[in-house]
Design a protein around this motif. Structure first.
Motif, PDB file in Angstrom:
ATOM      1  N   PHE A 192       0.841  -1.188   0.000  1.00 52.30           N
ATOM      2  CA  PHE A 192       0.000   0.000   0.000  1.00 52.30           C
ATOM      3  C   PHE A 192       0.880   1.243   0.000  1.00 52.30           C
ATOM      4  CE2 PHE A 192      -2.114  -3.420   2.274  1.00 52.30           C
ATOM      5  CZ  PHE A 192      -3.323  -3.508   1.591  1.00 52.30           C
ATOM      6  N   ALA A 193       0.334   2.306  -0.561  1.00 54.83           N
ATOM      7  CA  ALA A 193       0.952   3.626  -0.460  1.00 54.83           C
ATOM      8  C   ALA A 193      -0.042   4.554   0.226  1.00 54.83           C
ATOM      9  CB  ALA A 193       1.326   4.165  -1.839  1.00 54.83           C
ATOM     10  N   PHE A 194       0.454   5.639   0.764  1.00 51.90           N
ATOM     11  CA  PHE A 194      -0.350   6.552   1.576  1.00 51.90           C
ATOM     12  C   PHE A 194      -0.110   7.953   1.021  1.00 51.90           C
ATOM     13  CE2 PHE A 194       1.221   2.857   3.687  1.00 51.90           C
ATOM     14  CZ  PHE A 194       0.056   2.252   4.127  1.00 51.90           C
ATOM     15  N   MET A 195      -1.112   8.438   0.300  1.00 55.11           N
ATOM     16  CA  MET A 195      -0.908   9.594  -0.561  1.00 55.11           C
ATOM     17  C   MET A 195      -1.824  10.748  -0.195  1.00 55.11           C
ATOM     18  SD  MET A 195       1.434   8.289  -2.508  1.00 55.11           S
ATOM     19  CE  MET A 195       1.560   9.368  -3.937  1.00 55.11           C
ATOM     20  N   TRP A 196      -1.264  11.954  -0.202  1.00 53.42           N
ATOM     21  CA  TRP A 196      -2.090  13.157  -0.096  1.00 53.42           C
ATOM     22  C   TRP A 196      -2.778  13.395  -1.425  1.00 53.42           C
ATOM     23  CZ3 TRP A 196      -2.053  18.227  -2.188  1.00 53.42           C
ATOM     24  CH2 TRP A 196      -2.906  19.124  -1.522  1.00 53.42           C
ATOM     25  N   ILE A 220      -3.192  11.276  -5.039  1.00 56.95           N
ATOM     26  CA  ILE A 220      -2.866  10.075  -5.814  1.00 56.95           C
ATOM     27  C   ILE A 220      -2.476  10.446  -7.238  1.00 56.95           C
ATOM     28  CG2 ILE A 220      -3.786   7.935  -6.784  1.00 56.95           C
ATOM     29  CD1 ILE A 220      -5.096   9.114  -3.481  1.00 56.95           C
ATOM     30  N   PRO A 221      -3.311  11.167  -8.000  1.00 54.24           N
ATOM     31  CA  PRO A 221      -2.926  11.439  -9.398  1.00 54.24           C
ATOM     32  C   PRO A 221      -1.693  12.309  -9.550  1.00 54.24           C
ATOM     33  CG  PRO A 221      -4.884  12.692  -8.813  1.00 54.24           C
ATOM     34  CD  PRO A 221      -4.641  11.726  -7.703  1.00 54.24           C
ATOM     35  N   ASN A 222      -1.451  13.198  -8.579  1.00 60.12           N
ATOM     36  CA  ASN A 222      -0.295  14.082  -8.667  1.00 60.12           C
ATOM     37  C   ASN A 222       0.902  13.569  -7.872  1.00 60.12           C
ATOM     38  OD1 ASN A 222      -1.676  15.976 -10.333  1.00 60.12           O
ATOM     39  ND2 ASN A 222      -2.793  16.645  -8.525  1.00 60.12           N
ATOM     40  N   MET A 223       0.765  12.364  -7.316  1.00 60.42           N
ATOM     41  CA  MET A 223       1.857  11.622  -6.691  1.00 60.42           C
ATOM     42  C   MET A 223       2.549  12.404  -5.578  1.00 60.42           C
ATOM     43  SD  MET A 223       3.421   9.594 -10.007  1.00 60.42           S
ATOM     44  CE  MET A 223       3.463  11.008 -11.107  1.00 60.42           C
ATOM     45  N   ILE A 224       1.738  12.961  -4.677  1.00 58.92           N
ATOM     46  CA  ILE A 224       2.268  13.666  -3.506  1.00 58.92           C
ATOM     47  C   ILE A 224       2.012  12.789  -2.287  1.00 58.92           C
ATOM     48  CG2 ILE A 224       2.228  15.771  -2.129  1.00 58.92           C
ATOM     49  CD1 ILE A 224       0.968  17.189  -4.560  1.00 58.92           C
ATOM     50  N   PRO A 225       3.051  12.218  -1.669  1.00 58.93           N
ATOM     51  CA  PRO A 225       2.840  11.312  -0.536  1.00 58.93           C
ATOM     52  C   PRO A 225       2.504  12.065   0.741  1.00 58.93           C
ATOM     53  CG  PRO A 225       5.175  11.583  -0.943  1.00 58.93           C
ATOM     54  CD  PRO A 225       4.469  12.321  -2.049  1.00 58.93           C
ATOM     55  N   LEU A 226       1.938  11.331   1.671  1.00 60.95           N
ATOM     56  CA  LEU A 226       1.685  11.872   3.001  1.00 60.95           C
ATOM     57  C   LEU A 226       2.986  11.951   3.794  1.00 60.95           C
ATOM     58  CD1 LEU A 226      -1.539   9.880   3.922  1.00 60.95           C
ATOM     59  CD2 LEU A 226      -1.408  12.341   3.504  1.00 60.95           C
ATOM     60  N   SER A 227       2.982  12.802   4.790  1.00 56.89           N
ATOM     61  CA  SER A 227       4.130  12.908   5.681  1.00 56.89           C
ATOM     62  C   SER A 227       4.214  11.695   6.595  1.00 56.89           C
ATOM     63  CB  SER A 227       4.005  14.171   6.536  1.00 56.89           C
ATOM     64  OG  SER A 227       2.946  14.025   7.476  1.00 56.89           O
ATOM     65  N   GLY A 228       5.393  11.479   7.169  1.00 61.08           N
ATOM     66  CA  GLY A 228       5.556  10.400   8.126  1.00 61.08           C
ATOM     67  C   GLY A 228       4.642  10.549   9.318  1.00 61.08           C
ATOM     68  N   GLU A 229       4.472  11.773   9.799  1.00 60.72           N
ATOM     69  CA  GLU A 229       3.610  12.011  10.958  1.00 60.72           C
ATOM     70  C   GLU A 229       2.169  11.603  10.668  1.00 60.72           C
ATOM     71  OE1 GLU A 229       5.853  14.069   9.792  1.00 60.72           O
ATOM     72  OE2 GLU A 229       7.207  14.458  11.482  1.00 60.72           O
ATOM     73  N   GLN A 239       5.956   1.531   7.154  1.00 63.98           N
ATOM     74  CA  GLN A 239       7.357   1.651   7.546  1.00 63.98           C
ATOM     75  C   GLN A 239       8.255   1.881   6.333  1.00 63.98           C
ATOM     76  OE1 GLN A 239       7.488  -2.103   9.599  1.00 63.98           O
ATOM     77  NE2 GLN A 239       7.249  -1.149  11.627  1.00 63.98           N
ATOM     78  N   ILE A 240       7.954   1.202   5.230  1.00 62.41           N
ATOM     79  CA  ILE A 240       8.741   1.382   4.006  1.00 62.41           C
ATOM     80  C   ILE A 240       8.607   2.812   3.498  1.00 62.41           C
ATOM     81  CG2 ILE A 240       8.854   0.747   1.560  1.00 62.41           C
ATOM     82  CD1 ILE A 240       8.060  -2.131   2.490  1.00 62.41           C
ATOM     83  N   GLN A 241       7.366   3.310   3.421  1.00 64.29           N
ATOM     84  CA  GLN A 241       7.171   4.660   2.880  1.00 64.29           C
ATOM     85  C   GLN A 241       7.848   5.714   3.737  1.00 64.29           C
ATOM     86  OE1 GLN A 241       3.414   5.709   1.196  1.00 64.29           O
ATOM     87  NE2 GLN A 241       3.481   7.799   1.970  1.00 64.29           N
ATOM     88  N   THR A 242       7.677   5.626   5.057  1.00 67.71           N
ATOM     89  CA  THR A 242       8.259   6.662   5.916  1.00 67.71           C
ATOM     90  C   THR A 242       9.789   6.587   5.918  1.00 67.71           C
ATOM     91  OG1 THR A 242       7.973   5.238   7.873  1.00 67.71           O
ATOM     92  CG2 THR A 242       6.214   6.819   7.380  1.00 67.71           C
ATOM     93  N   PHE A 298      11.791   5.678   3.323  1.00 68.43           N
ATOM     94  CA  PHE A 298      12.331   6.247   2.096  1.00 68.43           C
ATOM     95  C   PHE A 298      11.952   7.708   1.913  1.00 68.43           C
ATOM     96  CE2 PHE A 298      12.876   1.750   1.189  1.00 68.43           C
ATOM     97  CZ  PHE A 298      14.157   1.747   0.667  1.00 68.43           C
ATOM     98  N   ALA A 299      10.969   8.177   2.690  1.00 67.44           N
ATOM     99  CA  ALA A 299      10.658   9.606   2.684  1.00 67.44           C
ATOM    100  C   ALA A 299      11.560  10.379   3.640  1.00 67.44           C
ATOM    101  CB  ALA A 299       9.193   9.828   3.069  1.00 67.44           C
ATOM    102  N   GLY A 300      12.437   9.642   4.348  1.00 66.28           N
ATOM    103  CA  GLY A 300      13.385  10.302   5.230  1.00 66.28           C
ATOM    104  C   GLY A 300      12.806  10.725   6.565  1.00 66.28           C
ATOM    105  N   TRP A 301      11.729  10.054   6.986  1.00 66.92           N
ATOM    106  CA  TRP A 301      11.113  10.410   8.267  1.00 66.92           C
ATOM    107  C   TRP A 301      12.091  10.098   9.395  1.00 66.92           C
ATOM    108  CZ3 TRP A 301       7.432   7.413  11.787  1.00 66.92           C
ATOM    109  CH2 TRP A 301       6.774   8.269  12.668  1.00 66.92           C
ATOM    110  N   ALA A 302      12.398  11.080  10.191  1.00 63.57           N
ATOM    111  CA  ALA A 302      13.446  10.941  11.204  1.00 63.57           C
ATOM    112  C   ALA A 302      13.005  10.116  12.389  1.00 63.57           C
ATOM    113  CB  ALA A 302      13.890  12.327  11.674  1.00 63.57           C
ATOM    114  N   ARG A 303      11.703   9.891  12.558  1.00 63.44           N
ATOM    115  CA  ARG A 303      11.208   9.226  13.763  1.00 63.44           C
ATOM    116  C   ARG A 303      10.970   7.729  13.540  1.00 63.44           C
ATOM    117  NH1 ARG A 303       6.052  11.372  15.892  1.00 63.44           N
ATOM    118  NH2 ARG A 303       6.637  10.013  17.613  1.00 63.44           N
ATOM    119  N   GLN A 304      11.860   7.041  12.858  1.00 63.90           N
ATOM    120  CA  GLN A 304      11.666   5.619  12.614  1.00 63.90           C
ATOM    121  C   GLN A 304      11.582   4.823  13.905  1.00 63.90           C
ATOM    122  OE1 GLN A 304      11.124   3.838   9.623  1.00 63.90           O
ATOM    123  NE2 GLN A 304      10.718   5.936   8.961  1.00 63.90           N
TER     124      GLN A 304
END
Length: 310
Positions: A238-242, A244-253, A293-296, A298-304
């Motif tokens: 799954f992906a978690f998107m703000w 979908i068509p414009n491919m802007i992902p959600l933040s880690g938070e 976990q994968i999305q956050t 590779f998005a560089g979320w610092a709070r892994q």
């Protein structure tokens, strides 16, 4: 209540990009679609355009499909040829009454008769504003409430006393008149502040609050020689998107906040926004977590390290 007249809205205008029905008949009064002007959506290269509901009814039909997974209580309904975004609705049949998950623009006499023959509708639940479509007309046709999340109320372009804008807690039992709760609407947020999923038994109806990925649908049961193998590590489902068509992902938070709600609910299948994106797997909840976990990561979320506490 007055009898439903499917032709009363024939002159209403429908956005060809997102399928939203507007209670407007004058094209000069509706130069643009506010849903498609939001950065989560878009207008096509040819520009904004509208057709009438009568044109929708002449050019399209609703087709009923059995949902993947073998549960005859779930029936997909999709418009053919593809109309606007192309999402499906899912008819959830329960002994206490039927629920329509998400909505379609096309509603006609044939569709109403088919659903009435299956027991009608006791409630409609819509995941987010991109699928609001013609829900006011659907609610009128079946004389039932339609559950929308209060945070997204500003995106409605029609008003009806049958709209239920629920807020407060993140879980809303979907009840039938005089009956028991048969499903739970769960606000996860993310794509829109009020984005919902619907939990029915072990089935999680996700629309694109969780976006089913090609890797999520992929099969690694065997290799090309027929040798059994397992799913490779690091594959998301799954992906978690703000957007979908414009491919802007959600933040880690935001993704973490979604899991903080969803982790309290168990499910063994997911049913996405389109026909053919159902996944039945006893481990699917773990796959949701791994995808987050994968999305956050590779998005560089610092709070892994925050995932260690869930």
């Amino acid at each position: 209540m007055a009898a439903y007249d499917p032709h009363a809205t024939d002159d209403y205008l429908v956005c060809t990009a997102c399928g939203t029905q507007f209670p407007v008949t004058d094209r000069a009064a509706l130069p643009t679609c506010r849903i498609c002007d939001d950065p989560r959506q878009f207008t096509p290269p040819a520009g904004q355009s509208f057709i009438t509901m009568a044109e929708v009814r002449r050019g399209y039909r609703n087709v009923f499909h059995a949902a993947t997974g073998g549960d005859e209580r779930l029936t997909s309904i999709a418009s053919e040829p593809k109309l606007a975004i192309g999402q499906r609705a899912i008819l959830v049949r329960t002994p206490a009454g039927n629920i329509l998950w998400d909505c379609l623009t096309l509603i006609n006499e044939e569709t109403v008769a088919r659903i009435r023959a299956l027991g009608g509708l006791q409630a409609i639940v819509i995941s987010h504003p991109h699928y609001y479509s013609s829900h006011v007309e659907w609610a009128a046709a079946f004389d039932c409430p339609v559950y929308l999340r209060a945070e997204d109320r500003a995106w409605t372009v029609q008003q009806s006393p049958q709209q239920v804008f629920w807020d407060g807690d993140d879980v809303q039992p979907v009840c039938v008149p005089g009956g028991e709760s048969t499903a739970l609407a769960i606000r996860l947020g993310g794509h829109f502040p009020g984005s919902q999923v619907l939990l029915f038994g072990s089935h999680l109806l996700i629309a694109d609050t969780l976006v089913t990925t090609p890797a999520g649908l992929g099969s690694w049961a065997t290799d090309a020689l027929g040798t059994p193998r397992g799913r490779p590590a690091g594959m998301n489902s799954f992906a978690f998107m703000w957007s979908i068509p414009n491919m802007i992902p959600l933040s880690g938070e935001e993704v973490f906040a979604m899991w903080a709600i969803l982790k309290h609910h168990d499910f063994t299948s997911t049913h996405g926004a389109f026909v053919g994106v159902d996944i039945a797997d006893p481990n699917i909840k773990q796959r949701v977590l791994e995808s987050m976990q994968i999305q956050t990561k590779f998005a560089g979320w610092a709070r892994q390290d925050a995932w260690q506490s869930v």
